[in-house]
Design a protein around this motif. Structure first.
Motif, PDB file in Angstrom:
ATOM      1  N   SER A 107       0.841  -1.192  -0.126  1.00  0.00           N
ATOM      2  CA  SER A 107      -0.004   0.130   0.118  1.00  0.00           C
ATOM      3  C   SER A 107       0.856   1.228   0.029  1.00  0.00           C
ATOM      4  O   SER A 107       1.997   1.228   0.718  1.00  0.00           O
ATOM      5  CB  SER A 107      -0.743   0.039   1.259  1.00  0.00           C
ATOM      6  N   ALA A 163       0.439   5.070   0.944  1.00  0.00           N
ATOM      7  CA  ALA A 163      -0.552   6.119   1.365  1.00  0.00           C
ATOM      8  C   ALA A 163       0.160   7.545   0.884  1.00  0.00           C
ATOM      9  O   ALA A 163       1.047   7.853   0.936  1.00  0.00           O
ATOM     10  CB  ALA A 163      -0.535   6.403   2.964  1.00  0.00           C
ATOM     11  N   SER A 209      -0.584  11.868   0.174  1.00  0.00           N
ATOM     12  CA  SER A 209      -0.971  13.173   0.517  1.00  0.00           C
ATOM     13  C   SER A 209      -0.569  14.162  -0.135  1.00  0.00           C
ATOM     14  O   SER A 209       0.736  14.228  -0.826  1.00  0.00           O
ATOM     15  CB  SER A 209      -0.689  13.511   2.180  1.00  0.00           C
ATOM     16  N   ASP A 251      -7.302   3.619  -4.504  1.00  0.00           N
ATOM     17  CA  ASP A 251      -8.204   3.887  -3.821  1.00  0.00           C
ATOM     18  C   ASP A 251      -8.494   5.272  -3.426  1.00  0.00           C
ATOM     19  O   ASP A 251      -7.714   5.950  -2.750  1.00  0.00           O
ATOM     20  CB  ASP A 251      -7.995   3.009  -2.535  1.00  0.00           C
ATOM     21  N   TRP A 252      -9.490   6.027  -3.970  1.00  0.00           N
ATOM     22  CA  TRP A 252      -9.546   7.311  -3.871  1.00  0.00           C
ATOM     23  C   TRP A 252     -10.254   7.761  -2.374  1.00  0.00           C
ATOM     24  O   TRP A 252      -9.698   8.706  -1.744  1.00  0.00           O
ATOM     25  CB  TRP A 252     -10.735   7.998  -4.806  1.00  0.00           C
ATOM     26  N   LYS A 253     -10.958   6.614  -2.039  1.00  0.00           N
ATOM     27  CA  LYS A 253     -11.585   6.999  -0.379  1.00  0.00           C
ATOM     28  C   LYS A 253     -10.520   7.232   0.636  1.00  0.00           C
ATOM     29  O   LYS A 253     -10.454   7.985   1.450  1.00  0.00           O
ATOM     30  CB  LYS A 253     -12.292   5.999  -0.005  1.00  0.00           C
ATOM     31  N   TRP A 254      -9.517   6.371   0.451  1.00  0.00           N
ATOM     32  CA  TRP A 254      -8.637   6.304   1.490  1.00  0.00           C
ATOM     33  C   TRP A 254      -6.999   6.892   0.873  1.00  0.00           C
ATOM     34  O   TRP A 254      -6.066   6.887   1.462  1.00  0.00           O
ATOM     35  CB  TRP A 254      -8.087   4.771   2.037  1.00  0.00           C
ATOM     36  N   ASN A 255      -7.113   7.639  -0.166  1.00  0.00           N
ATOM     37  CA  ASN A 255      -5.967   8.216  -0.721  1.00  0.00           C
ATOM     38  C   ASN A 255      -4.771   7.369  -0.944  1.00  0.00           C
ATOM     39  O   ASN A 255      -3.617   7.715  -0.538  1.00  0.00           O
ATOM     40  CB  ASN A 255      -5.584   9.518   0.003  1.00  0.00           C
ATOM     41  N   LYS A 256      -4.750   6.111  -0.998  1.00  0.00           N
ATOM     42  CA  LYS A 256      -3.841   5.237  -1.549  1.00  0.00           C
ATOM     43  C   LYS A 256      -3.787   4.603  -2.622  1.00  0.00           C
ATOM     44  O   LYS A 256      -4.714   4.261  -3.402  1.00  0.00           O
ATOM     45  CB  LYS A 256      -3.794   4.222  -0.065  1.00  0.00           C
ATOM     46  N   ASP A 310      -2.539   0.859  -4.030  1.00  0.00           N
ATOM     47  CA  ASP A 310      -2.140  -0.580  -3.566  1.00  0.00           C
ATOM     48  C   ASP A 310      -1.806  -1.415  -4.847  1.00  0.00           C
ATOM     49  O   ASP A 310      -1.921  -0.897  -6.019  1.00  0.00           O
ATOM     50  CB  ASP A 310      -3.488  -1.542  -3.087  1.00  0.00           C
TER      51      ASP A 310
END
Length: 115
Positions: free
Chosen positions: A21, A23, A25, A72-77, A79
């Motif tokens: 994953s 992450a 920002s 994964d847009w919801k969790w800004n990651k 994978d």
């Protein structure tokens, strides 16, 4: 400031699976081009999978059919699912993006695959 942090590395056996994953920002993940690279021991860093801005995934030949990259847009990651592990998948895996004409890399996460 853009920040990328990888996680999920570790040891696995040939034939197994791992999920890495990244992450993120400081960027808009919906439009950013994202990529996973790896650096095997003693070798150069190589691209394994990428997602273009608004486009589909691309994979290098050695990983095609075994690796899947997800945004994964919801969790800004972002994978990277690795299936059917092979010893040659061993290496440090890095997340990368080029945002506003600058390259950004995460610190990397180590994957070790045994027979």
């Amino acid at each position: 400031q853009v920040r990328l942090v990888e996680s999920g590395g570790g040891s696995g056996q040939a034939g197994g699976s791992l999920r890495l994953s990244c992450a993120t920002s400081g960027l808009n993940l919906k439009i950013a081009a994202m990529a996973w690279y790896r650096q095997p021991p003693g070798k150069q860093r190589e691209l394994v999978a990428n997602l273009t801005s608004g486009g589909g995934p691309n994979y290098s030949d050695p990983v095609k059919g075994r690796f899947t990259i997800y945004r994964d847009w919801k969790w800004n990651k972002v994978d990277l699912q690795i299936d059917s592990l092979k010893p040659e998948d061993t290496g440090v895996y890095y997340c990368h993006t080029r945002w506003r004409s600058r390259d950004f890399w995460g610190p990397g996460t180590l994957v070790t695959v045994s027979e």
